[in-house]
Design a protein around this motif. Structure first.
Motif, short mmCIF file in Angstrom:
data_model
loop_
_atom_site.label_atom_id
_atom_site.label_comp_id
_atom_site.label_asym_id
_atom_site.label_seq_id
_atom_site.Cartn_x
_atom_site.Cartn_y
_atom_site.Cartn_z
N VAL A 78 -1.25 -55.46 -15.67
CA VAL A 78 -1.67 -54.26 -16.41
C VAL A 78 -3.19 -54.09 -16.40
O VAL A 78 -3.69 -52.99 -16.17
CB VAL A 78 -1.14 -54.33 -17.86
N ALA B 221 2.19 -62.39 -22.67
CA ALA B 221 1.14 -61.36 -22.71
C ALA B 221 0.18 -61.52 -21.53
O ALA B 221 -0.23 -60.53 -20.91
CB ALA B 221 0.37 -61.45 -24.03
N MET B 222 -0.16 -62.76 -21.19
CA MET B 222 -1.08 -62.98 -20.07
C MET B 222 -0.43 -62.64 -18.75
O MET B 222 -1.09 -62.13 -17.83
CB MET B 222 -1.57 -64.42 -20.09
N VAL C 122 -2.17 -67.03 -31.44
CA VAL C 122 -1.90 -66.59 -30.07
C VAL C 122 -3.19 -66.62 -29.25
O VAL C 122 -3.18 -67.02 -28.07
CB VAL C 122 -1.24 -65.19 -30.06
N GLU D 287 9.89 -57.26 -20.38
CA GLU D 287 9.47 -58.67 -20.52
C GLU D 287 10.64 -59.65 -20.45
O GLU D 287 10.42 -60.87 -20.44
CB GLU D 287 8.76 -58.88 -21.87
N ILE E 77 -3.97 -72.21 -22.62
CA ILE E 77 -3.20 -72.06 -21.38
C ILE E 77 -4.13 -71.80 -20.20
O ILE E 77 -4.02 -72.41 -19.14
CB ILE E 77 -2.14 -70.94 -21.52
N ALA F 279 -8.33 -61.45 -15.77
CA ALA F 279 -7.32 -60.42 -16.06
C ALA F 279 -6.35 -60.92 -17.13
O ALA F 279 -5.97 -60.17 -18.04
CB ALA F 279 -6.56 -60.05 -14.79
N MET F 280 -5.96 -62.18 -17.06
CA MET F 280 -5.01 -62.72 -18.04
C MET F 280 -5.67 -62.85 -19.41
O MET F 280 -5.03 -62.64 -20.44
CB MET F 280 -4.48 -64.07 -17.57
N SER G 104 1.90 -60.29 -18.26
CA SER G 104 1.83 -58.83 -18.14
C SER G 104 0.40 -58.39 -17.86
O SER G 104 0.16 -57.50 -17.05
CB SER G 104 2.32 -58.16 -19.44
N GLY G 105 -0.56 -59.02 -18.54
CA GLY G 105 -1.96 -58.64 -18.39
C GLY G 105 -2.48 -58.81 -16.98
O GLY G 105 -3.35 -58.05 -16.54
N ALA G 106 -1.95 -59.79 -16.26
CA ALA G 106 -2.41 -60.01 -14.89
C ALA G 106 -2.11 -58.81 -13.99
O ALA G 106 -2.76 -58.62 -12.97
CB ALA G 106 -1.75 -61.26 -14.31
N ALA H 159 -3.79 -70.18 -28.33
CA ALA H 159 -2.81 -70.62 -27.34
C ALA H 159 -3.15 -70.06 -25.96
O ALA H 159 -3.04 -70.75 -24.94
CB ALA H 159 -1.40 -70.19 -27.76
N CYS I 159 -2.45 -56.36 -23.86
CA CYS I 159 -1.00 -56.12 -23.78
C CYS I 159 -0.33 -56.11 -25.16
O CYS I 159 0.48 -55.21 -25.42
CB CYS I 159 -0.34 -57.11 -22.82
N GLY J 234 -5.69 -59.51 -20.80
CA GLY J 234 -4.31 -59.14 -21.06
C GLY J 234 -3.76 -59.73 -22.34
O GLY J 234 -2.92 -59.13 -23.00
N ALA J 235 -4.26 -60.91 -22.70
CA ALA J 235 -3.78 -61.56 -23.93
C ALA J 235 -4.11 -60.72 -25.16
O ALA J 235 -3.46 -60.84 -26.20
CB ALA J 235 -4.39 -62.96 -24.06
N ASP K 243 4.64 -66.59 -26.40
CA ASP K 243 4.11 -65.23 -26.64
C ASP K 243 2.80 -65.01 -25.88
O ASP K 243 2.60 -63.96 -25.26
CB ASP K 243 3.86 -65.01 -28.14
N ALA K 244 1.91 -66.00 -25.96
CA ALA K 244 0.63 -65.88 -25.26
C ALA K 244 0.84 -65.82 -23.75
O ALA K 244 0.21 -65.00 -23.06
CB ALA K 244 -0.28 -67.05 -25.63
N ALA K 245 1.73 -66.66 -23.23
CA ALA K 245 1.96 -66.70 -21.78
C ALA K 245 2.56 -65.38 -21.28
O ALA K 245 2.17 -64.88 -20.22
CB ALA K 245 2.87 -67.87 -21.42
N THR L 26 4.53 -69.64 -30.09
CA THR L 26 3.24 -68.99 -29.89
C THR L 26 2.78 -69.11 -28.44
O THR L 26 2.21 -68.17 -27.89
CB THR L 26 2.20 -69.63 -30.84
N ARG L 27 3.00 -70.27 -27.85
CA ARG L 27 2.58 -70.46 -26.45
C ARG L 27 3.35 -69.54 -25.51
O ARG L 27 2.79 -69.00 -24.55
CB ARG L 27 2.80 -71.93 -26.04
#
Lengths: 199, 199
Positions: free
Chosen positions: B170, B163-164, A184, B142, A191, A163-164, B166-168, A187, A171, A167-168, B159-161, B156-157
């Motif tokens: 969404v 988005a992930m 991104v 956010e 992660i 899901a993440m 939220s993605g978990a 990254a 989202c 989402g990357a 931003d990626a975190a 960047t890390r």
């Protein structure tokens, strides 16, 4: 009661039936292609009988007769969507995940998967038939990342990581109106990979 | 040319103007509430002048006169949406992230943020005014996770975190039609926390 194919080809009524079937199939193919074109170029709001009929070159009456609702038109568009594009895994975990996320990101823009996803999300919540198509497309879309991440995570952790991963990409596109940069994407993969690694 | 408030209250024409302004403001408030109700209970497809007029108890003509497009009605609905709900950070990194993701997940269901997000994603791509509202709502949405995760990740890390994170929430809702369980929420937080931690 069964007939051989030859019965069809030599019987006048059957030949007419075959011709009729071919005509309906051609109409269906034309309207499906037009519905997908309207969905991906203009979005779900534009997928109306009037617009799809114009793009397909048929009358609104023909469309309403065969496909009375707008959801029917969405079903036609999804029928011709085809398989999701994928990166072919090489065995290098990090490279495979970056490759797959990059293909997904590029498809969001090139194939307008964002618009298809919005229509699927909206109608999948209300219509069982669209929910089934959504499940099939999402399973296809997630298949490679699920297989690759499955090498290091299972169960709930795998579900969360998949899901993440989606989402990357999803989202930033849906919530910020821009696709993630290569930096991104890298990254996010780092992660997730670092995050699911055993302690 | 300026008038004091007293001038308004004792001048007949100004009093009528005040009364007219109040009437327009009340109509706007009624229509905004109705538009948000239709959006969250039935989804964007149902946000038409006919449906919102019926729910608000005004004529379609009144709605068309003041808000000629469906996007105008969406703008009204978003005006009265208010601030996003948030977990109040306590300083415990993991508990704060799980708390915030849980609030977000629950709001997706209770406030039907999924339907609001779909409308924002669709119209934010085409309409600058909706894109601005989307940016404001997403930044608000956010803000807490960005602040909390900002304790351990930047640039960047981060931003990626975000988005992930939220993605978990969404992606399971939009792509699978179901919200993540408490176990998936906790697994996602652990993957992000572990993933952004320094080597």
């Amino acid at each position: 009661m069964s007939e051989t194919p030859d019965d069809h080809s030599i019987d006048g009524r059957s030949r007419n039936q075959t011709s009729e079937d071919a005509r309906v199939a051609r109409t269906r193919a034309d309207v499906s292609a037009a519905a997908l074109e309207v969905l991906t170029t203009e979005g779900w709001d534009a997928v109306t009988h009037a617009t799809v009929a114009r793009v397909a070159g048929y009358s609104k009456t023909t469309l309403y007769t065969h496909w009375p609702s707008r959801v029917d038109l969405l079903g036609l568009a999804l029928d011709v969507l085809g398989e999701m594009p994928h990166h072919t895994p090489t065995g290098d975990l990090r490279a495979d995940l970056i490759g797959e996320m990059t293909v997904f990101r590029d498809a969001m823009l090139a194939l307008r998967l964002d618009r298809i996803l919005l229509a699927l999300a909206h109608w999948g919540a209300a219509e069982d038939e669209i929910a089934r198509v959504r499940s099939r497309l999402v399973a296809d879309g997630e298949s490679v990342v699920r297989e690759v991440l499955g090498r290091t995570a299972q169960g709930t952790r795998l579900d969360a990581a998949v899901a993440m991963f989606s989402g990357a990409v999803v989202c930033p596109v849906l919530m910020h109106g821009r696709a993630p940069t290569d930096e991104v994407v890298a990254a996010a993969v780092d992660i997730v990979l670092h995050g699911v690694a055993p302690d």
